[in-house]
Write a protein that holds these residues in place. Structure first.
Motif, short mmCIF file in Angstrom:
data_model
loop_
_atom_site.label_atom_id
_atom_site.label_comp_id
_atom_site.label_asym_id
_atom_site.label_seq_id
_atom_site.Cartn_x
_atom_site.Cartn_y
_atom_site.Cartn_z
N VAL A 37 -3.20 -12.96 8.27
CA VAL A 37 -2.87 -11.75 7.37
C VAL A 37 -1.54 -12.06 6.37
N VAL A 38 -1.72 -11.87 5.13
CA VAL A 38 -0.25 -11.90 4.34
C VAL A 38 -0.36 -10.58 3.60
N PRO A 97 -0.16 -7.94 -12.58
CA PRO A 97 0.88 -7.92 -11.67
C PRO A 97 1.28 -9.34 -11.34
N VAL A 98 2.64 -9.43 -10.88
CA VAL A 98 3.08 -10.51 -10.67
C VAL A 98 3.42 -10.61 -8.91
N GLU A 99 2.88 -11.60 -8.20
CA GLU A 99 2.88 -11.64 -6.90
C GLU A 99 4.28 -12.13 -6.16
N THR A 100 4.96 -11.76 -5.52
CA THR A 100 6.10 -12.07 -4.92
C THR A 100 6.34 -11.80 -3.34
N ILE A 149 5.44 -1.86 -4.15
CA ILE A 149 3.67 -1.96 -3.98
C ILE A 149 3.39 -3.16 -3.09
N LEU A 150 2.80 -2.78 -1.98
CA LEU A 150 2.33 -4.05 -1.11
C LEU A 150 0.96 -4.31 -0.86
N VAL A 151 0.57 -5.56 -1.12
CA VAL A 151 -0.74 -5.69 -0.91
C VAL A 151 -1.26 -6.70 0.07
N PRO A 152 -1.95 -6.11 1.21
CA PRO A 152 -2.03 -7.17 2.33
C PRO A 152 -3.63 -8.03 2.13
N TYR A 153 -3.46 -9.34 2.47
CA TYR A 153 -4.76 -10.14 2.38
C TYR A 153 -5.26 -10.57 3.68
N ALA A 185 -5.28 -8.33 13.96
CA ALA A 185 -4.33 -8.72 13.04
C ALA A 185 -3.31 -7.57 12.82
N ALA A 186 -3.32 -6.58 13.57
CA ALA A 186 -2.33 -5.36 13.41
C ALA A 186 -1.03 -5.76 13.54
N PRO A 187 -0.84 -6.64 14.92
CA PRO A 187 0.60 -7.11 15.07
C PRO A 187 1.30 -7.79 13.96
N VAL A 188 0.37 -8.76 13.46
CA VAL A 188 0.72 -9.75 12.59
C VAL A 188 1.22 -8.97 11.20
N PHE A 189 0.34 -7.85 10.71
CA PHE A 189 0.60 -7.03 9.83
C PHE A 189 1.84 -6.28 9.90
N GLU A 190 2.08 -5.38 10.98
CA GLU A 190 3.46 -4.94 11.32
C GLU A 190 4.39 -5.80 11.01
N ARG A 191 4.35 -6.99 11.58
CA ARG A 191 5.81 -7.95 11.57
C ARG A 191 6.19 -8.23 10.12
N GLN A 192 5.24 -8.30 8.99
CA GLN A 192 5.47 -8.69 7.84
C GLN A 192 5.87 -7.44 7.05
#
Length: 444
Positions: A297-298, A311-314, A327-331, A338-345
């Motif tokens: 998950v990124v 859009p420009v991704e950074t 604006i945040l977009v999860p992949y 994957a929830a803990p990985v998502f929360e850490r990011q």
């Protein structure tokens, strides 16, 4: 068949090919090995090479040589039959010579009756007793059949329909029960043998059954003289040809997960019953994929240089910037692991946000786990406590229904949700416009 990963199929098929070869070493050498599985028996056979029967080995080698030679002649696939007949004849000739060990034949193992099994009604009094064993056998048969159907394509290159295979296997087993038959599943050795014999359609199995019935009725007395080492030579050829090194290489190069599943399935198929090896391989594949995907998950930040621009991704900032729109977009897959990985990011929430708005874009997500939903709700509450807002755009109908039924919608706020629209980017633009309006109001 669809629930069995390719790595499991490749490991299973190639291990079965090895098993076919190892399973014929006793018949090919004339030595009865001991061991809990075929690998240990093969090792026992090699360690006692001085006890091998050289006449048995000669018959097997001659049979193999004849198969490789005759299949290049007009005889084609029929050369296999001729090779077994010639090998059996050689065994009979060697038996006439004094001082030479006799080569084992089928008649030494069992008497071949010159008749077909008669129809017989089943004993209905044992139905309840056999229900659980029958279900277990059905599962085993389906697993074996699915593994073979998914690894051996038809001559036209397409794979069989698993549902059709299952129905055919069930009907055949029910019918054979009325003729004192035992339930059977898929057989890689039989499949490879019929393919090596030139089979083009599934009718080859029916034709083979008819020929077998006629052979038993007419030549039952001769079948008993077929040399076991000649049959072993035939099956060794089939086993070697079933082994597909290029399939192993392809899966091995695909990735660490596939290579691990392939290796475990291959080894287990050599050591434990086939059906358990397939089930363990499938279970391991599922576990490894869950672990792998949960770490993929990124979260990326989208920025627009001007209205209507792409859009420009950074990388997302470490902290939510006060007074701005983020604006945040999860992949990746957003299931529970994957929830803990998502929360850490997610960017940290400072004490004061001055009306900052974080927009989370979820377009393309049709289902979310409860763990992920709780993580989103908790992040929304942290933002609200610091004076910010969480908006979510591109929410599908199925996800929106999840949020309503779980009560998450109330924690996030129904007015902060922007449902997915047919035009890509429309929901995000709507959310961004609303976020900017709120910031302008706050500033004024």
């Amino acid at each position: 068949m669809r629930f069995i990963p390719t790595a499991v199929l490749v490991g299973f098929v190639n291990a079965v090919a090895v098993n076919i070869v190892l399973g014929q070493l006793d018949n090919a050498t004339g030595f009865t090995a001991e061991g809990a599985n075929r690998v240990l028996k093969a090792a026992d056979t090699v360690l006692h090479f001085w006890l091998w029967s050289w006449p048995t080995i000669v018959v097997g080698i001659v049979t193999i040589a004849l198969i490789l030679l005759l299949e290049r002649t007009p005889l084609g696939a029929l050369g296999m039959v001729v090779a077994v007949v010639v090998g059996s004849a050689l065994a009979a000739l060697l038996a006439l010579i004094d001082g030479i060990d006799r080569v084992a034949i089928i008649g030494d193992l069992a008497e071949v009756p010159q008749s077909l099994p008669a129809p017989q009604l089943p004993d209905l009094t044992v139905v309840l007793t056999l229900v659980v064993p029958a279900l277990s056998l059905a599962l085993v048969g389906l697993v074996q059949g699915a593994a073979i159907s998914g690894s051996v394509p038809n001559p036209d290159g397409r794979y069989p329909d698993a549902s059709v295979d299952f129905r055919g296997q069930g009907v055949a087993n029910l019918a054979s029960g009325f003729f004192q038959g035992v339930p059977v599943g898929g057989s890689m050795s039989a499949t490879s043998l019929v393919r090596a014999a030139g089979a083009k359609t599934a009718l080859a199995n029916l034709f083979a059954g008819v020929v077998m019935a006629v052979t038993i009725l007419v030549f039952a007395s001769l079948i008993g003289y077929v040399a076991m080492s000649a049959l072993a030579g035939l099956l060794i050829v089939v086993g070697v040809r079933t082994f597909k090194f290029h399939d192993i290489y392809m899966v091995w190069r695909t990735g660490a997960v596939q290579a691990t599943v392939l290796s475990v399935t291959f080894l287990l198929t050599l050591l434990i019953p086939l059906q358990y090896a397939v089930l363990v391989g499938v279970g391991l594949a599922v576990i490894l994929v869950v672990v792998q995907q949960s770490n993929r998950v990124v979260i990326r930040r989208w920025e627009f240089d001007e209205p209507g621009a792409l859009p420009v991704e950074t990388d997302p900032p470490r902290n939510v910037p006060p007074g701005e729109i983020l604006i945040l977009v999860p992949y990746g897959s957003l299931f529970f692991a994957a929830a803990p990985v998502f929360e850490r990011q997610l960017p940290d929430v400072p004490a004061q946000l001055d009306g900052a708005v974080v927009i989370l874009r979820l377009r393309g997500k049709e289902a979310l786990g409860s763990t992920f939903l709780r993580a989103v709700a908790a992040y929304a509450e942290r933002l609200r406590s610091a004076g910010g807002t969480l908006m979510i755009s591109g929410v599908s109908e199925s996800v929106l229904a999840q949020w309503r039924s779980t009560g998450i919608l109330g924690r996030v706020g129904a007015d902060q949700i922007f449902p997915m629209q047919p035009r890509v980017g429309a929901a995000l633009r709507e959310a961004t416009t609303e976020a900017q309006r709120r910031l302008d109001e706050r500033a004024s």
